[in-house]
Design a protein around this motif. Structure first.
Motif, PDB file in Angstrom:
ATOM      1  N   ARG A 118       1.204  -1.166  -0.257  1.00 25.19           N
ATOM      2  CA  ARG A 118       0.008   0.301  -0.138  1.00 25.19           C
ATOM      3  C   ARG A 118       1.112   1.157  -0.112  1.00 25.19           C
ATOM      4  NH1 ARG A 118      -2.411   3.262   3.874  1.00 25.19           N
ATOM      5  NH2 ARG A 118      -4.692   4.215   3.500  1.00 25.19           N
ATOM      6  N   ASP A 119       0.998   2.254  -1.236  1.00 24.70           N
ATOM      7  CA  ASP A 119       1.447   3.058  -0.880  1.00 24.70           C
ATOM      8  C   ASP A 119       0.883   4.542  -0.272  1.00 24.70           C
ATOM      9  OD1 ASP A 119       0.058   4.449  -2.530  1.00 24.70           O
ATOM     10  OD2 ASP A 119       0.230   4.368  -4.429  1.00 24.70           O
ATOM     11  N   PRO A 120       1.902   5.280  -0.642  1.00 21.31           N
ATOM     12  CA  PRO A 120       1.705   6.219   1.076  1.00 21.31           C
ATOM     13  C   PRO A 120       0.647   6.676   0.463  1.00 21.31           C
ATOM     14  CG  PRO A 120       3.481   6.218   0.662  1.00 21.31           C
ATOM     15  CD  PRO A 120       3.461   6.110  -0.488  1.00 21.31           C
ATOM     16  N   ALA A 121      -0.228   6.488  -0.793  1.00 20.49           N
ATOM     17  CA  ALA A 121      -1.387   7.451  -1.271  1.00 20.49           C
ATOM     18  C   ALA A 121      -2.268   6.710  -1.093  1.00 20.49           C
ATOM     19  CB  ALA A 121      -1.651   8.073  -2.641  1.00 20.49           C
ATOM     20  N   GLY A 122      -2.067   5.597  -0.593  1.00 20.41           N
ATOM     21  CA  GLY A 122      -3.285   4.483  -0.214  1.00 20.41           C
ATOM     22  C   GLY A 122      -3.950   3.809  -1.278  1.00 20.41           C
ATOM     23  N   ASP A 123      -2.955   3.523  -2.318  1.00 22.53           N
ATOM     24  CA  ASP A 123      -3.017   2.570  -3.323  1.00 22.53           C
ATOM     25  C   ASP A 123      -2.887   1.669  -2.910  1.00 22.53           C
ATOM     26  OD1 ASP A 123      -4.914   4.376  -4.820  1.00 22.53           O
ATOM     27  OD2 ASP A 123      -2.964   5.938  -6.005  1.00 22.53           O
ATOM     28  N   PHE A 124      -3.197   0.358  -3.509  1.00 19.60           N
ATOM     29  CA  PHE A 124      -3.187  -1.102  -3.211  1.00 19.60           C
ATOM     30  C   PHE A 124      -1.836  -1.830  -4.790  1.00 19.60           C
ATOM     31  CE2 PHE A 124      -4.883  -0.916   1.020  1.00 19.60           C
ATOM     32  CZ  PHE A 124      -4.280  -1.808   1.510  1.00 19.60           C
ATOM     33  N   VAL A 125      -1.373  -2.573  -4.290  1.00 20.87           N
ATOM     34  CA  VAL A 125      -0.726  -3.492  -5.571  1.00 20.87           C
ATOM     35  C   VAL A 125      -0.490  -4.774  -5.056  1.00 20.87           C
ATOM     36  CG1 VAL A 125       1.240  -3.943  -7.068  1.00 20.87           C
ATOM     37  CG2 VAL A 125       0.613  -1.662  -7.000  1.00 20.87           C
ATOM     38  N   LEU A 126      -0.872  -6.078  -5.517  1.00 18.80           N
ATOM     39  CA  LEU A 126       0.068  -6.689  -5.455  1.00 18.80           C
ATOM     40  C   LEU A 126       1.058  -7.323  -5.272  1.00 18.80           C
ATOM     41  CD1 LEU A 126      -1.655  -9.614  -3.996  1.00 18.80           C
ATOM     42  CD2 LEU A 126      -1.729 -10.400  -6.470  1.00 18.80           C
ATOM     43  N   VAL A 127       1.999  -7.527  -4.441  1.00 23.90           N
ATOM     44  CA  VAL A 127       2.990  -8.613  -4.720  1.00 23.90           C
ATOM     45  C   VAL A 127       3.166  -9.872  -5.004  1.00 23.90           C
ATOM     46  CG1 VAL A 127       5.566  -8.105  -3.475  1.00 23.90           C
ATOM     47  CG2 VAL A 127       3.807  -6.537  -2.667  1.00 23.90           C
ATOM     48  N   THR A 128       2.503 -10.465  -4.214  1.00 23.12           N
ATOM     49  CA  THR A 128       3.316 -12.398  -4.696  1.00 23.12           C
ATOM     50  C   THR A 128       1.567 -12.563  -3.963  1.00 23.12           C
ATOM     51  OG1 THR A 128       4.124 -13.901  -4.331  1.00 23.12           O
ATOM     52  CG2 THR A 128       4.439 -12.999  -2.405  1.00 23.12           C
ATOM     53  N   ASP A 129       0.837 -13.789  -4.997  1.00 29.57           N
ATOM     54  CA  ASP A 129       0.275 -14.794  -4.223  1.00 29.57           C
ATOM     55  C   ASP A 129       0.648 -16.079  -4.100  1.00 29.57           C
ATOM     56  OD1 ASP A 129       0.462 -15.328  -7.275  1.00 29.57           O
ATOM     57  OD2 ASP A 129      -1.627 -14.866  -7.224  1.00 29.57           O
ATOM     58  N   GLU A 130       2.172 -16.283  -4.160  1.00 27.98           N
ATOM     59  CA  GLU A 130       2.761 -17.809  -4.694  1.00 27.98           C
ATOM     60  C   GLU A 130       3.380 -17.973  -3.315  1.00 27.98           C
ATOM     61  OE1 GLU A 130       5.909 -17.065  -7.570  1.00 27.98           O
ATOM     62  OE2 GLU A 130       3.948 -16.404  -9.026  1.00 27.98           O
ATOM     63  N   ILE A 131       2.449 -17.324  -1.765  1.00 27.47           N
ATOM     64  CA  ILE A 131       2.851 -18.168  -0.569  1.00 27.47           C
ATOM     65  C   ILE A 131       2.327 -18.224   0.311  1.00 27.47           C
ATOM     66  CG2 ILE A 131       2.807 -15.115   0.067  1.00 27.47           C
ATOM     67  CD1 ILE A 131       5.369 -15.774   1.552  1.00 27.47           C
ATOM     68  N   PRO A 160       3.651 -25.378   9.407  1.00 27.85           N
ATOM     69  CA  PRO A 160       4.625 -26.663   9.454  1.00 27.85           C
ATOM     70  C   PRO A 160       6.253 -26.826   7.919  1.00 27.85           C
ATOM     71  CG  PRO A 160       3.118 -27.481  10.114  1.00 27.85           C
ATOM     72  CD  PRO A 160       2.626 -26.423   9.088  1.00 27.85           C
ATOM     73  N   GLY A 161       6.889 -26.764   8.154  1.00 29.17           N
ATOM     74  CA  GLY A 161       8.172 -26.392   6.753  1.00 29.17           C
ATOM     75  C   GLY A 161       7.780 -25.780   5.965  1.00 29.17           C
ATOM     76  N   GLY A 162       7.496 -24.415   6.741  1.00 33.60           N
ATOM     77  CA  GLY A 162       7.396 -22.750   5.520  1.00 33.60           C
ATOM     78  C   GLY A 162       8.341 -22.610   5.503  1.00 33.60           C
ATOM     79  N   ARG A 163       8.287 -21.562   4.496  1.00 30.73           N
ATOM     80  CA  ARG A 163       9.339 -20.834   4.215  1.00 30.73           C
ATOM     81  C   ARG A 163       9.345 -19.323   4.636  1.00 30.73           C
ATOM     82  NH1 ARG A 163       8.091 -21.335  -2.252  1.00 30.73           N
ATOM     83  NH2 ARG A 163       6.076 -20.348  -0.806  1.00 30.73           N
ATOM     84  N   LEU A 164      11.131 -19.247   4.520  1.00 29.34           N
ATOM     85  CA  LEU A 164      11.308 -17.291   4.519  1.00 29.34           C
ATOM     86  C   LEU A 164      11.631 -17.022   3.146  1.00 29.34           C
ATOM     87  CD1 LEU A 164      12.954 -15.645   7.702  1.00 29.34           C
ATOM     88  CD2 LEU A 164      13.417 -15.057   5.379  1.00 29.34           C
ATOM     89  N   LEU A 165      11.021 -15.633   2.754  1.00 24.09           N
ATOM     90  CA  LEU A 165      11.488 -15.379   1.240  1.00 24.09           C
ATOM     91  C   LEU A 165      11.678 -14.184   1.309  1.00 24.09           C
ATOM     92  CD1 LEU A 165       8.148 -17.019   1.036  1.00 24.09           C
ATOM     93  CD2 LEU A 165       8.787 -17.382  -0.523  1.00 24.09           C
ATOM     94  N   GLU A 166      12.249 -13.082   0.316  1.00 23.96           N
ATOM     95  CA  GLU A 166      12.659 -12.170   0.004  1.00 23.96           C
ATOM     96  C   GLU A 166      11.422 -12.271  -1.378  1.00 23.96           C
ATOM     97  OE1 GLU A 166      15.819  -8.548  -1.140  1.00 23.96           O
ATOM     98  OE2 GLU A 166      16.451 -10.331  -0.693  1.00 23.96           O
ATOM     99  N   GLU A 223       9.069  -9.853  -9.168  1.00 24.71           N
ATOM    100  CA  GLU A 223       9.145 -10.883  -9.720  1.00 24.71           C
ATOM    101  C   GLU A 223       8.919 -12.094  -8.437  1.00 24.71           C
ATOM    102  OE1 GLU A 223      13.271  -9.444  -9.797  1.00 24.71           O
ATOM    103  OE2 GLU A 223      12.740  -7.650 -11.246  1.00 24.71           O
ATOM    104  N   GLU A 224      10.069 -12.993  -9.195  1.00 28.31           N
ATOM    105  CA  GLU A 224       9.388 -14.618  -8.156  1.00 28.31           C
ATOM    106  C   GLU A 224      10.279 -13.933  -6.941  1.00 28.31           C
ATOM    107  OE1 GLU A 224       9.017 -18.714  -8.096  1.00 28.31           O
ATOM    108  OE2 GLU A 224       8.910 -16.838 -10.044  1.00 28.31           O
ATOM    109  N   PRO A 225       9.866 -14.143  -6.169  1.00 28.29           N
ATOM    110  CA  PRO A 225       9.789 -14.145  -4.777  1.00 28.29           C
ATOM    111  C   PRO A 225      11.639 -14.943  -4.150  1.00 28.29           C
ATOM    112  CG  PRO A 225       7.949 -15.487  -4.505  1.00 28.29           C
ATOM    113  CD  PRO A 225       8.596 -15.087  -6.008  1.00 28.29           C
ATOM    114  N   THR A 226      12.553 -14.860  -4.436  1.00 31.30           N
ATOM    115  CA  THR A 226      13.691 -15.004  -3.928  1.00 31.30           C
ATOM    116  C   THR A 226      13.759 -16.153  -1.633  1.00 31.30           C
ATOM    117  OG1 THR A 226      15.358 -13.802  -4.946  1.00 31.30           O
ATOM    118  CG2 THR A 226      16.511 -15.249  -2.951  1.00 31.30           C
ATOM    119  N   VAL A 227      13.496 -17.135  -1.950  1.00 30.80           N
ATOM    120  CA  VAL A 227      13.602 -18.772  -0.560  1.00 30.80           C
ATOM    121  C   VAL A 227      15.115 -18.021  -0.595  1.00 30.80           C
ATOM    122  CG1 VAL A 227      13.849 -20.785   0.746  1.00 30.80           C
ATOM    123  CG2 VAL A 227      12.039 -20.435  -2.329  1.00 30.80           C
ATOM    124  N   LEU A 228      15.074 -17.595   1.394  1.00 30.61           N
ATOM    125  CA  LEU A 228      16.242 -17.525   1.940  1.00 30.61           C
ATOM    126  C   LEU A 228      16.247 -18.806   2.540  1.00 30.61           C
ATOM    127  CD1 LEU A 228      15.793 -14.478   1.729  1.00 30.61           C
ATOM    128  CD2 LEU A 228      16.590 -14.236   3.797  1.00 30.61           C
TER     129      LEU A 228
END
Length: 538
Positions: free
Chosen positions: A86-99, A119-125, A131-136
């Motif tokens: 959500r930007d400072p103006a209040g508009d929403f953009v979907l970052v990812t739905d691959e989680i 259980p067995g979850g990931r930590l991602l950037e 772009e595709e998330p990066t799995v840490l």
């Protein structure tokens, strides 16, 4: 216009639950509200609450949030598996739905990190550009609120194993920081760089870990429990949220607290009245009572010390229907369980599991439980030996049940928009054409039902079949509206999502009616006396 006087027993909630929190650039504390699907901003000087992302917005189940250095707010939307910007103006953009089940989120500059509460979850950037998330790393035992440490590494909890780990921002081997931490739900650093780990359990513990020196631990213990998250202001004051109680409180280093936003109900859902006249409310994460029943609450459970009008009897996850039977409170969970809580011993017994959205519940004089299994269109009975049998089937979506003194059963069906009574295993119509009928009770020859679409209390005369409006403009709500789809009850891999709302009702011995007003989080008493026509609802 009300025929009866309506009053509040439990006030409306100022916050509809409280989960993830973070300070915005305006100095206000922004609070994610998982059950509400909304985000509010709190002025800590006044306690004023402003809804900044309403429940008819893009979010279904926001659980945590964080701000980057550009002032953008990132939100984990747990149930649908999305992360939003959500930007400072209040508009929403979907970052990812691959989680899956995203929960903890942290910003480092303009970099964004999120983890999965499975259980067995990931930590991602995550990539704000889509772009595709990066799995840490993977293998998290249910991650949750995390934060950058003073050493430049990301700290996060394993809720299932009671551990805290850290990992470099570009990935690598996670390092165990602390083990045997009680119920860790959030990892936070104060302004001095001290590590504090919040407990989500009933103990009200925040564990402080000395990372710079010996690694010694100390505990902050307070009456606040079911903690969810924390944030520190510029003066290093610690503010905490509670997934079960809602509200926002300041937590001092010695365990003293100061309530900034009062606690309140996350539902409410079902309501019942015991033989002594005590009112009990099912509130998703707990069983509660009005605080004016304080003496009884002191003996049976945790009394609320903040001077508010709701008291927690017992933390009990996922309670929606409730029926009193002596010292027993029989409860349902839309996630499939029917349980019995013994108020004297504090024990919980599972009576049935694997049911499909059980909701309303009633008790016969012989102790048999009658349950509306809303997901299958039937009503079932559970006997003393926990054997389940079908009383009636072929309904639409039965929501609540009531049993009169002659053991006759009454059913509200929100899909068929009707109320029935049961004769020889067959549903017989009492009234139809109703607007999403939910809570139902019977008293002295009259069936009362909460009609949530039209926000009314209806009275059905069993002798004549006449239907009258007893009260209207009630703060009750049905499951979804035209701009808000109903969130999923379950999320992969079978974890709890968002329950359907349920406006329960119960009849007291004096003829008054108690309503769980799920629209604003209050509990109402509808008095038996009629009022003047010019008097209006609260």
């Amino acid at each position: 216009m009300n025929r009866r006087k309506v009053e509040q027993l439990i006030r409306a909630r100022p916050l509809w639950g409280s989960n993830g929190m973070a300070f915005g650039s305006d100095g206000r504390l922004y609070v994610a509200q998982f059950l509400a699907g909304q985000i509010s901003a709190v002025d800590l000087a006044t306690g004023d609450v402003e809804v900044v992302v309403p429940s008819d917005g893009p979010l279904q189940a926001p659980d945590d949030l964080a701000f980057d250095t550009d002032g953008a707010m990132y939100v984990t939307d747990l149930v649908p598996g999305r992360v939003w910007r959500r930007d400072p103006a209040g508009d929403f953009v979907l970052v990812t739905d691959e989680i899956t089940a995203p929960n903890g989120i942290a910003c480092v500059g303009t970099r964004v990190f999120a983890n999965e509460m499975i259980p067995g979850g990931r930590l991602l950037e995550l990539s704000p550009a889509g772009e595709e998330p990066t799995v840490l790393t993977a293998g998290l035992a249910m991650g949750n609120a995390m934060q950058l440490g003073p050493d430049g590494r990301l700290y996060y909890p394993h809720m299932l194993t009671g551990e805290v780990f850290r990992i470099p921002l570009d990935g690598g081997e996670p390092e165990l920081v602390a083990a045997d931490v009680p119920d860790p739900v959030a990892v936070r650093f104060d302004r001095g760089g001290a590590l504090l780990v919040l407990s989500r359990g009933a103990s009200g513990i925040v564990t402080r870990v000395d990372l710079a020196g010996t690694g010694d631990r100390s505990a902050i213990v307070s009456e606040l429990n079911a903690l969810d998250n924390a944030a520190f202001d510029a003066d290093n004051r610690m503010f905490v949220s509670s997934y079960a109680h809602g509200g926002v409180a300041e937590l001092m280093a010695d365990g003293r607290t100061r309530q900034i936003v009062p606690r309140g109900l996350g539902g409410p859902f079902g309501v019942t009245i015991d033989l002594g006249g005590g009112i009990h409310v099912a509130d998703h994460y707990r069983l509660t009572q009005p605080t004016d029943q304080q003496g009884e609450a002191d003996q049976q459970g945790e009394a609320d010390q903040s001077g508010e009008d709701v008291t927690t009897t017992q933390l009990l996850n996922f309670v929606h229907g409730v029926a009193a039977d002596g010292d027993l409170l029989h409860t349902t969970s839309q996630y499939g369980h029917v349980r019995t809580y013994d108020r004297r011993s504090g024990t919980v017994r599972t009576r049935a599991s694997g049911l499909n959205r059980p909701l309303g519940i009633a008790v016969r004089t012989d102790g048999t439980l009658v349950v509306a299994e809303s997901g299958t269109g039937r009503v079932v009975a559970i006997d003393h030996d926990d054997q389940v049998s079908v009383l009636v089937e072929g309904l639409g979506r039965p929501v609540d049940v009531a049993v009169d003194a002659d053991e006759r059963c009454y059913i509200s069906d929100e899909r068929l928009a009707a109320v029935y009574h049961v004769e020889d295993g067959v549903p017989r119509l009492l009234a139809d054409g109703l607007g999403t009928p939910q809570g139902i009770t019977v008293n002295d020859g009259t069936v009362y039902v909460v009609e949530t679409t039209h926000r009314r209390l209806l009275a059905i005369d069993l002798a004549t079949g006449d239907v009258e409006i007893e009260a209207d403009s009630l703060p009750v709500a049905s499951a979804a509206g035209p701009t808000r789809p109903e969130p999923d009850l379950f999320i992969p891999p079978g974890l709890p999502g968002i329950p359907r709302p349920f406006a329960g009702i119960a009849a007291a011995a004096d003829g008054s009616l108690i309503i769980a007003a799920n629209g604003d989080g209050s509990v109402l008493r509808v008095n038996p006396e009629c009022v003047n026509p010019e008097e209006s609802a609260p």
